[in-house]
Write an enzyme that holds these catalytic residues in place. Sequence first.
Site, PDB file in Angstrom:
ATOM      1  N   ASP A  56       1.818  14.733  44.024  1.00 51.74           N
ATOM      2  CA  ASP A  56       2.056  14.286  42.626  1.00 51.74           C
ATOM      3  C   ASP A  56       0.923  13.311  42.251  1.00 51.74           C
ATOM      4  O   ASP A  56       0.516  12.634  43.561  1.00 51.74           O
ATOM      5  CB  ASP A  56       3.278  14.234  42.030  1.00 51.74           C
ATOM      6  CG  ASP A  56       3.471  14.409  40.773  1.00 51.74           C
ATOM      7  OD1 ASP A  56       2.400  15.090  40.184  1.00 51.74           O
ATOM      8  OD2 ASP A  56       4.325  13.942  40.035  1.00 51.74           O
ATOM      9  N   ASP A  90       0.000  20.340  47.351  1.00 53.00           N
ATOM     10  CA  ASP A  90      -0.511  18.838  47.056  1.00 53.00           C
ATOM     11  C   ASP A  90       0.426  17.885  46.539  1.00 53.00           C
ATOM     12  O   ASP A  90       1.533  18.084  46.449  1.00 53.00           O
ATOM     13  CB  ASP A  90      -1.655  18.927  46.029  1.00 53.00           C
ATOM     14  CG  ASP A  90      -1.142  19.466  44.693  1.00 53.00           C
ATOM     15  OD1 ASP A  90      -0.574  20.434  44.563  1.00 53.00           O
ATOM     16  OD2 ASP A  90      -1.547  18.896  43.633  1.00 53.00           O
TER      17      ASP A  90
END
Length: 195
Positions: free
Chosen positions: A113, A111
């Site tokens: 940040d 994913d």
Amino acid sequence: GTFAIVDQFIDRTFAREKSFFGPGFVAHVSLAHPTCPRLDAALYEAAQNAGVKVVKGGTYLAMEGPQFSTLAESLLYKSWGCSVIGMTAMPEAKLAREAEICYALIALPTDYDCWRPHEAGKDREALLREIIGNLNAVTTNAIELLRAAMPALAGQIDAPCACREALAMAIWSDRSRIASADVERLSLLVGRYFT
């Protein structure tokens, strides 16, 4: 989901032991290039052969955790050119160099940040499901990459490498003044330099 063969680090950790050495026995290994170029190249080639999306090179920011970054920190790390952020890899990279072990890191991003806003309308449960799905996908790809890399790496196991000589010029303490207990404690790492 794109893998990164990381070749640089920024260490923002502060609560971890970072060296095998200490007062009375100083060793300053070079970390200008903290990963093994041979391993990096072999892993990159293996990823390509396995059909895994991969980028060669990148900077990994190691943060202490367990909390995630603030938005201000995330934006700062992005401005520094960091490609990957995580809570591992340090002190492992430093310790591997002190132990004269060839080291490489395959980052398996799941994913973004917090600098990147989430898609509008996605709730936390949907985001978590997405991250877990990405985790499962990168795990499968990592296993394929390792299967592809092992035969090539096995063929290079005895090849000379600068990583395996990292302590040759790194022990700065006067060897006659280093306590024998310290030499014995670190004999697996430094024994050949004290014979």
